[in-house]
Every structure is written in structure tokens, then in C-alpha cells.
Design a protein around this motif. Sequence first.
Motif, PDB file in Angstrom:
ATOM      1  N   LEU A   1       0.826  -1.201   0.000  1.00 12.06           N
ATOM      2  CA  LEU A   1       0.000   0.000   0.000  1.00 12.06           C
ATOM      3  C   LEU A   1       0.866   1.259   0.000  1.00 12.06           C
ATOM      4  CD1 LEU A   1      -2.738  -1.058   2.605  1.00 12.06           C
ATOM      5  CD2 LEU A   1      -3.050  -0.799   0.140  1.00 12.06           C
ATOM      6  N   LEU A   2       1.947   1.204   0.760  1.00 11.21           N
ATOM      7  CA  LEU A   2       2.855   2.351   0.819  1.00 11.21           C
ATOM      8  C   LEU A   2       3.478   2.616  -0.554  1.00 11.21           C
ATOM      9  CD1 LEU A   2       3.652   4.188   3.209  1.00 11.21           C
ATOM     10  CD2 LEU A   2       5.763   2.851   3.388  1.00 11.21           C
ATOM     11  N   ARG A   3       3.909   1.564  -1.247  1.00 12.63           N
ATOM     12  CA  ARG A   3       4.518   1.720  -2.567  1.00 12.63           C
ATOM     13  C   ARG A   3       3.520   2.246  -3.594  1.00 12.63           C
ATOM     14  NH1 ARG A   3       6.874  -3.248  -1.031  1.00 12.63           N
ATOM     15  NH2 ARG A   3       5.291  -4.378  -2.263  1.00 12.63           N
ATOM     16  N   ALA A   4       2.205   1.907  -3.411  1.00 12.63           N
ATOM     17  CA  ALA A   4       1.201   2.356  -4.358  1.00 12.63           C
ATOM     18  C   ALA A   4       1.084   3.880  -4.390  1.00 12.63           C
ATOM     19  CB  ALA A   4      -0.159   1.737  -4.024  1.00 12.63           C
ATOM     20  N   PHE A   5       1.549   4.560  -3.325  1.00 11.95           N
ATOM     21  CA  PHE A   5       1.440   6.020  -3.277  1.00 11.95           C
ATOM     22  C   PHE A   5       2.750   6.721  -3.642  1.00 11.95           C
ATOM     23  CE2 PHE A   5      -2.466   4.925  -1.394  1.00 11.95           C
ATOM     24  CZ  PHE A   5      -3.279   6.037  -1.369  1.00 11.95           C
ATOM     25  N   GLU A   6       3.681   5.981  -4.214  1.00 14.26           N
ATOM     26  CA  GLU A   6       4.914   6.615  -4.692  1.00 14.26           C
ATOM     27  C   GLU A   6       4.671   7.373  -5.996  1.00 14.26           C
ATOM     28  OE1 GLU A   6       7.696   3.460  -4.993  1.00 14.26           O
ATOM     29  OE2 GLU A   6       7.986   3.262  -2.803  1.00 14.26           O
TER      30      GLU A   6
END
Length: 593
Positions: free
Chosen positions: A528-533
Motif C-alpha cells: 500500500l505504501l509503494r502504491a502512493f509513490e
Amino acid sequence: MLPALRNLPILARLWRAGCGVASVVLCLLVLTTLPGQVQAGEPLVLTHDRPEVDAWEAITLQADPTYQLSVENMLNRLGEFKPPVRPGNSLGVHKAAMWLHIPIVAREAQRTSWVVNLGYSSLRADLYLAQGGKVLQQARARQSDPAQLAGRTPAMAFDVQPGQQYDLLVRVQATGPLILPITVSEMPIHLRQALREQMLQGLLNGLAFCLFAYSLIQWVTQRDRMFGFYALVVLGSAGFSLQFFGVGPQYLWPDNPWMDRYSGPAAGLMALAGSFLFLGHTLAGDTPGSRYARTMRVGAAVTAAVCIALVVGWLTVPLAIAFMSLAGALPSLISLPAAMARVRHKDPIGATLLVAWIAFGVAAGTMVCLVQGWIPANFWTLHSFQIGATLDMLLFFRVMGLRARAAQAQAQEAMRERDLMQSLANTDPLTGLSNRRGLQHALHAALAHCSPQRLVAVYLMDLDGFKPVNDAHGHDVGDDLLVAVGHRLLANVRHQTDLVARLGGDEFIIMARDLATPEQAEDLGRSLLRAFEHPFTLSHLRIQVGLTIGYALAPLDSDDPQGLLRHADAAMYAGKQGGKHSVRRIPARAALA
């Protein structure tokens, strides 16, 4: 005025259909009134070329108002017999016993016995064969008389010698009309006609039984009075037909004078009361207290009172028949305005009822003409009321189906409205995601089945950098960004097991269940964190925001919703303090410390 004008084509089509049916029936009736080939009073010639002849070609009549004259008296008064006043084989209602004289002669040696048959069952008939003033054979109006053929209608088999003249005398009386379709036929022809009639009665009464059984089952299972009222209509119509065509006296209540006398009128009154109740319940709709509904219930009550008075002996059969004749059309006439209103609103129930009333009206009119002796008795006139009643039952059955379908559609609409209200209560109006209430329901259901091997993770997320975007570009862009964030979160979770919710502002939460290990929960958070990069593209703007995620696991950190949310909130707060854009979980012991 305009709605009525728009429905004029529908009413015109219905009127043309009714007129067409009535015209066909009237044409048939006119054809049946044509005179026979032999003048009344001439001997009825029996030949092999005519194995079935209409006895009215040679019949003469004599009334016996005293009910005391014997066959010997009549044999001495054959010269006083006169031809029928009107053509046809129905004498209408007579307050006297009627004697019929049929002179017969056979040109050839008979192949089988001849049978004289009276094709109407609701009368008492004594049949005699005489020659030279002496009675050779007789069949009295008793089921136990061996000389009378067992069947629906009075009949007697007899043998004659060629070239000799015989006299057939028939004494008839009835509480109702004297309908007398009399034929003389060879035995095989008579048996074939009897079997055809039995098959027809079996078909029509079997259909009535199926409709009656279906309506009773639906009434018991669904508790809808409409089916019970329909069952009353079917039972009354079928009971009247069973008596009218002699199937009841032949099979169901043989040698029962009380049933022979009262079952037909009582069944007709039962069908009339059922019609009042069925139409009132169907057309009143959601206004059972309306004047129309009350009038229909009063009509049913009065009809039921007349039926009870008839059965207990307080009312005579002729008076009961007179009441039915006068009140038979009232359910349709009273319901006509309500049916027309439904036609104007393009409700198929109204049009179906109009067609049913046209068919039944033609059948009832034919029956009245037959009872009064205005038209002859033949297959179509004798069966007109039964065919009309069957069509009426089938069209009423369609009305039940239409009403049940309307009730089902109403129930489905109510369910849709309920689901919509529930959805609104559990859904965030901006993003379409679940709100706090929806999350609570889903979390309670998931925690009921969690275990160390089936973990439930709660991820509490806060957007990094949302406030500057909102301040710089306005709330509309901020709302669009929140919607885009919801879509991105949905695209990065498991659709079968995970739930995305918005708590308010820029706080989102994800519930993930059926996780096998804590490491799987950690991997989901980092994905989920990577999806907001990657930045968000909103119209001409490219906006970059990040996430800070805190999560907790059940049952490792807590086994109740509030505990999980507190642990996840503490982990997210720690992530904010530690530099944001992170995924953190604080184990239960550390959180307590």
C-alpha cells in the motif's frame, strides 16, 4: 378527460371483441332454431341410415297440472296431445308435469337396441314404451330401476319390430326449467356420445379441481385471502356444473334426493358470494375500508345468508334461483367503475376482468335464454354456462397472477429501498467507501472467525501532504483527490477478503482478514505504501501525497474492534512522529508499556 381519451382505443378493442363473441354465439343460436325436416306429430322413422335422430321432429305435448295422471290415462288421451308452441327442445319453467308423446316406427330390422335419452340431468323423468294402448316397457325415475340405463341423464333401451308403430311416452317434471334435448339412437352411438360427454366433464371438472387445489395451497402457505376467495368461486362453479350435468348424482351422491334438489342452487350461491369477495379484495387494493369494498362485503354476506336459508329449508329452491338470476350480475356491475379506472391507468387487471365479464355475460345470457325456452338445447347452449364459467375461472386465475406479480414487484421495490437506506447508512457519501458504521459491522463479523492461523489486520492511514493541497487548490480538488485515493486503495487490496473505509477527513482504514502470518500483514502494508509513490493526475494537476500507516493484528494485539483501532492509531501516531511515509505495528506488550 385526456387520460380517458387516451384509453378509448383500448375500450374500443374490448367492445369489438365482446361484440364479435356475442355475434358468433347469436349466429349459432339462430342456426339451431331452424325447424326440423319432419312436422311434429308424424312418426319418428328409425333407419340404419340415421342411427341418431332428434325426437323433437315428431313430438307432441300434454300438461298434467294435477301431477296425478298415469301412463294409462295418457294412452287414452293421445289425441289431445299438441305440437310445441315454440320451436326447439326447451319448454322453460312449468308448474306442471309434462307428458311427451313420440310415435316411432322402424323400417328395418334393428342391429342393436335403440336408446331414448334425455340429455338434461336436472329433472325427474319416467319413460314408457307402448303399443296398441298397452305398456310394453318402462323405466321409472329411480337409480335402482334396472330398466333405466345407468348414466348422467335419464335413458331407456328398447327393442322394436320393423313395420310396426310404437308410442314412446315421457313424463318429466323439475323444480327448475324443463330443458329436454331428447334423442333416439342406436346403442353404440348412445354409448359413444356418453363417453365423449364424460371425457369433456372429466377435463373441465379436473381443471377446476386443479385450480381449487392450487388456490387452497396458496391460501394456506401465503395467508392471502385472495386465494381463499378464488377457491370459493371455483368450488361453487364446479359444484353447479357437477349437478347440472349429472356427474354428481351419478358418482358423488347417488340416490340422494336432498343433494339433487339443493346442491346446484347452493353451489351457484357459493360462487356468487365468492365473486363478491374476490372482486372486492382484488380491486379495492390498498383501500379495504372504501365504500366499494364495504358494498362488496355486504353483497357476499347477503348471498351467504340466502345460501344458508336455502340449505336449512327456510327458503325454497325457486326463490333461491330467482335471487341468483337477479343478483348474478351485481359483482360485475358494481366492480365496473373500479375496473375501468384500472384500464385508464393501463393496469392489465382491469382489461382482464372486462374480458372475463364479456365472456361470462354471453354465457349467462345464453343460459337465461335456454332456461326460458327461447333457444333450443344443443351441445353449445347446454355447455355455454360451463364453458363461460371455465373461461371466467381462468381469467380470474390470470388476475391472481397479475396481482401476485404486482405485489412481488412492490415487495422488491421495498427491499431495494431498504437496501438503499442501509447502504446510505453504511457508506461514505463522497467516496462510496464504507463509513465507520459499515466498518464496525464488517469488523465484528471478521473477528468472530479469527484465530492465530486466520489473522485480521486493521490498517489506519493518514495522508501525508493533503492539507497543503487542500489549501492551495480548494476543497473541490481536495474532494477529487480523496476519491482518487479511495480508488487507488481499492485497486491494491484483495477484493474478496478486504474492506476499504473512510473515517472522515483524510483518514482511511483497511480491514484485511484471512491472513496466515504477521509477515503477510506487513507485506500488504508495504505494498500500500509503494502504491502512493506515484503522483495523482487530476485534470491538469499532478499531485503527490504519501501515506503513514499504523496497523494492528487480531487476535495477537487485541480481539475486539475498539482495541484494534487503539493499537492501529498508536502505531500511526508513532509513524507520524518518526518521519511519516511508513508502515508500523506496535506489538501488544510495547503498546501497554
